[in-house]
Design an enzyme around this catalytic site. Structure first.
Site, mmCIF file in Angstrom:
data_model
loop_
_atom_site.group_PDB
_atom_site.id
_atom_site.type_symbol
_atom_site.label_atom_id
_atom_site.label_comp_id
_atom_site.label_asym_id
_atom_site.label_seq_id
_atom_site.Cartn_x
_atom_site.Cartn_y
_atom_site.Cartn_z
ATOM 1 C CG HIS A 136 12.107 7.606 3.833
ATOM 2 N ND1 HIS A 136 11.018 7.636 4.684
ATOM 3 C CD2 HIS A 136 12.248 6.310 3.454
ATOM 4 C CE1 HIS A 136 10.530 6.412 4.821
ATOM 5 N NE2 HIS A 136 11.255 5.586 4.072
ATOM 6 C CG HIS A 152 16.480 1.617 4.147
ATOM 7 N ND1 HIS A 152 16.077 0.436 4.731
ATOM 8 C CD2 HIS A 152 15.353 2.328 3.908
ATOM 9 C CE1 HIS A 152 14.745 0.427 4.823
ATOM 10 N NE2 HIS A 152 14.294 1.557 4.329
ATOM 11 C CE LYS A 198 12.554 0.278 8.928
ATOM 12 N NZ LYS A 198 13.002 1.261 7.939
#
Length: 265
Positions: A136, A152, A198
């Site tokens: 993730h 990220h 996003k």
């Protein structure tokens, strides 16, 4: 990695507003975010090399069970072994021992890290174990193929951008605040990936995998709450580190810039 020498970013324009769940975004960046990265230097550093080997090990969509091969399992362990050899992670380990949050035995600490970052869990209500902290945070995934989650990490973003899998749309700056610059080590950005947008994502730029693993692990282990927000100072940056817990593993983690060199963001 030093900005301007080991890598160069091209911020271009400010990203426009995109509502959650919408996939139409104005492109404020005609060129990629990364104008240059010294790949030879990346490949010469063990933690980066082993980190990059992990980036193609996961199913993109939640709801699709992950099947870890023997080779992928070995790659997980090689990455953790490389991270544990770094001074950054040794320092983090010593700190966690003093706080009573980690055992002094390196093998036990490695097992603890494995569970936090690589132990699979079920993020979707349907299907089998389809996610983990590492996937993730560092790789990225989609919610049933309809919404981008995570991603990220600057190295993964660069690799996706290099192969035309992601499209940088521009930077995000808070209202009435300074804009970022090419030397900042944290960036809020907007991008599309496989047709999905996003609206806002934040990540470190130019920092090592061991730095991120160490920082997020410390924040995770020092709190038992579902969501932890910690303010920390790293060099000239005042940051908010956000960590979500998913049982005994990391659900997500990312940095948010508060200020840099006394400039508010």
């Amino acid at each position: 990695m030093k900005p301007g020498k080991d890598y160069k970013i091209n911020l271009q324009g400010k990203a426009g507003f995109v509502a959650e769940g919408r996939n139409n975004a104005r492109d404020s960046a005609r060129a990629p975010l990364f104008a240059y990265i010294n790949e030879n230097k990346l490949k010469s550093i063990a933690t980066y090399t082993h980190f990059i080997n992990l980036l193609d090990n996961y199913e993109m969509s939640t709801g699709v069970a992950e099947h870890v091969t023997k080779e992928e399992l070995q790659e997980n362990h090689l990455f953790l072994d490389a991270v544990l050899k770094t001074e950054v992670m040794k320092c983090a380990h010593r700190y966690l021992i003093r706080k009573g949050r980690a055992k002094s035995d390196p093998a036990q600490f490695k097992s603890q890290l494995y569970d936090i970052w690589f132990k699979l869990y079920r993020r979707s209500k349907s299907g089998g174990e389809d996610s983990c902290g590492f996937e993730h945070v560092f790789v990225g995934e989609t919610k049933h193929g309809k919404e981008i989650m995570g991603l990220h990490n600057w190295v993964q973003f660069y690799h996706k951008e290099k192969h035309n899998h992601v499209d940088y749309k521009g930077y995000n700056a808070r209202k009435n605040k300074d804009t970022p610059d090419e030397d900042d080590h944290i960036l809020n950005l907007q991008f599309s990936w496989n047709g999905l947008v996003k609206p806002v994502s934040s990540c470190f730029i130019g920092v090592s995998p061991e730095f991120e693993v160490a920082l997020f692990t410390i924040v995770f282990l020092l709190s038992d709450g579902h969501v932890t927000n910690v303010t920390v100072k790293v060099d000239e940056y005042l940051l908010e580190i956000v960590v979500y817990r998913f049982g005994h593993a990391i659900g997500t983690s990312y940095p948010k810039m508060i200020s840099s060199n006394n400039r508010d963001f």
